[in-house]
Design a protein around this motif. Structure first.
Motif, PDB file in Angstrom:
ATOM      1  N   ASN A  96       0.398  13.307  -6.187  1.00  0.00           N
ATOM      2  CA  ASN A  96       1.200  12.074  -6.157  1.00  0.00           C
ATOM      3  C   ASN A  96       0.644  11.090  -5.133  1.00  0.00           C
ATOM      4  N   LEU A  99      -2.344   9.417  -6.610  1.00  0.00           N
ATOM      5  CA  LEU A  99      -1.970   8.436  -7.637  1.00  0.00           C
ATOM      6  C   LEU A  99      -1.528   7.117  -7.008  1.00  0.00           C
ATOM      7  N   VAL A 100      -0.725   7.212  -5.952  1.00  0.00           N
ATOM      8  CA  VAL A 100      -0.243   6.001  -5.293  1.00  0.00           C
ATOM      9  C   VAL A 100      -1.398   5.246  -4.642  1.00  0.00           C
ATOM     10  N   GLY A 102      -4.564   5.507  -5.354  1.00  0.00           N
ATOM     11  CA  GLY A 102      -5.463   5.012  -6.398  1.00  0.00           C
ATOM     12  C   GLY A 102      -4.963   3.725  -7.023  1.00  0.00           C
ATOM     13  N   SER A 103      -3.646   3.626  -7.219  1.00  0.00           N
ATOM     14  CA  SER A 103      -3.081   2.404  -7.797  1.00  0.00           C
ATOM     15  C   SER A 103      -3.299   1.204  -6.873  1.00  0.00           C
ATOM     16  N   VAL A 104      -3.097   1.433  -5.579  1.00  0.00           N
ATOM     17  CA  VAL A 104      -3.293   0.350  -4.614  1.00  0.00           C
ATOM     18  C   VAL A 104      -4.764  -0.058  -4.553  1.00  0.00           C
ATOM     19  N   THR A 106      -7.063   0.303  -6.799  1.00  0.00           N
ATOM     20  CA  THR A 106      -7.498  -0.343  -8.041  1.00  0.00           C
ATOM     21  C   THR A 106      -7.211  -1.842  -8.001  1.00  0.00           C
ATOM     22  N   GLU A 107      -6.076  -2.207  -7.395  1.00  0.00           N
ATOM     23  CA  GLU A 107      -5.733  -3.619  -7.277  1.00  0.00           C
ATOM     24  C   GLU A 107      -6.671  -4.360  -6.318  1.00  0.00           C
ATOM     25  N   ARG A 188     -11.648  11.401  -8.986  1.00  0.00           N
ATOM     26  CA  ARG A 188     -11.113  10.448  -9.970  1.00  0.00           C
ATOM     27  C   ARG A 188     -11.932   9.164  -9.958  1.00  0.00           C
ATOM     28  N   LEU A 190     -12.166   5.481 -10.494  1.00  0.00           N
ATOM     29  CA  LEU A 190     -11.287   4.316 -10.634  1.00  0.00           C
ATOM     30  C   LEU A 190     -11.923   3.252 -11.511  1.00  0.00           C
ATOM     31  N   ARG A 191     -13.255   3.151 -11.429  1.00  0.00           N
ATOM     32  CA  ARG A 191     -13.979   2.212 -12.285  1.00  0.00           C
ATOM     33  C   ARG A 191     -15.419   2.666 -12.405  1.00  0.00           C
TER      34      ARG A 191
END
Length: 215
Positions: A96, A99-100, A102-104, A106-107, A188, A190-191
């Motif tokens: 978790n 995931l959090v 990674g989301s930040v 990615t932005e 993971r 991300l891009r």
């Protein structure tokens, strides 16, 4: 007329005092004695014996050993279940967390791209440079890793080929131009890195090789 024998025999009638309270002492009489019944059996009045008293010392030791082994196995099973539970909780918590983060991150990739282009153009100066470097340090601290360099062997798992050609200067599919770097967080992606790929000329299809102009 025949005389019938007396119900109480030849003696005087027997009178039984069944009163529970002694009229002389005022004390409670024992029920069995007051009723004229037999005295209780001392053996019957004793509490039941422990079953362990009926077996020998060696058998008792074997039973204790077996009981100890069962309790030890129960404790070991509980400990193993707790360890497995803790591992699952830690694994889920870490997943978790990634995931959090990674989301930040990615932005922030577009911002990192802008910083990279400004650096290549020589425009990363002054206060903007300090802020840009601070952002990069924070993302690196969070585990963001940049990848994708000219000369890397092409790997479709981490590279995205936007251009493709053949060249005598490579001996395997190779990234000859990096249009946009890739980023990963742990395992993971991300891009993917967006690149131009060159393959060896000997892998050129036969029809295309026949039409290739001579140098």
């Amino acid at each position: 007329m025949t005389d019938r024998p007396s119900e109480f025999g030849d003696g005087e009638p027997v009178v039984t005092d069944k009163r529970r309270i002694d009229p002389e002492t005022g004390q409670l009489r024992e029920t069995a004695k007051a009723a004229g019944g037999p005295s209780p059996d001392p053996a019957a009045a004793q509490p039941p014996r422990d079953p362990s008293d009926l077996i020998g010392p060696s058998a008792q030791e074997a039973l204790l050993t077996e009981a100890l082994a069962e309790r030890t196995a129960d404790l070991q099973r509980l400990q193993a279940e707790y360890v497995n539970y803790k591992r699952r909780v830690d694994r889920d918590r870490e997943a978790n967390r990634e995931l959090v983060i990674g989301s930040v991150l990615t932005e922030l990739l577009q911002t990192l791209d802008d910083i990279g282009r400004a650096r290549e153009a020589g425009e990363l100066e002054g206060a903007f440079k300090a802020v840009a470097e601070s952002v990069e340090r924070v993302t690196e601290k969070l585990g963001l890793v940049k990848f994708g360099e000219v000369g890397d062997e092409f790997d479709p798992r981490i590279h995205e080929a936007l251009m493709h050609n053949y060249s005598d200067e490579v001996d395997r599919p190779t990234a000859t131009l990096v249009m946009q770097p890739g980023y990963r967080l742990g395992e993971r992606i991300l891009r993917a890195a967006r690149v131009a790929v060159s393959e060896p000329t000997e892998q050129l299809p036969e029809a295309a090789a026949d039409n290739k102009p001579e140098e």
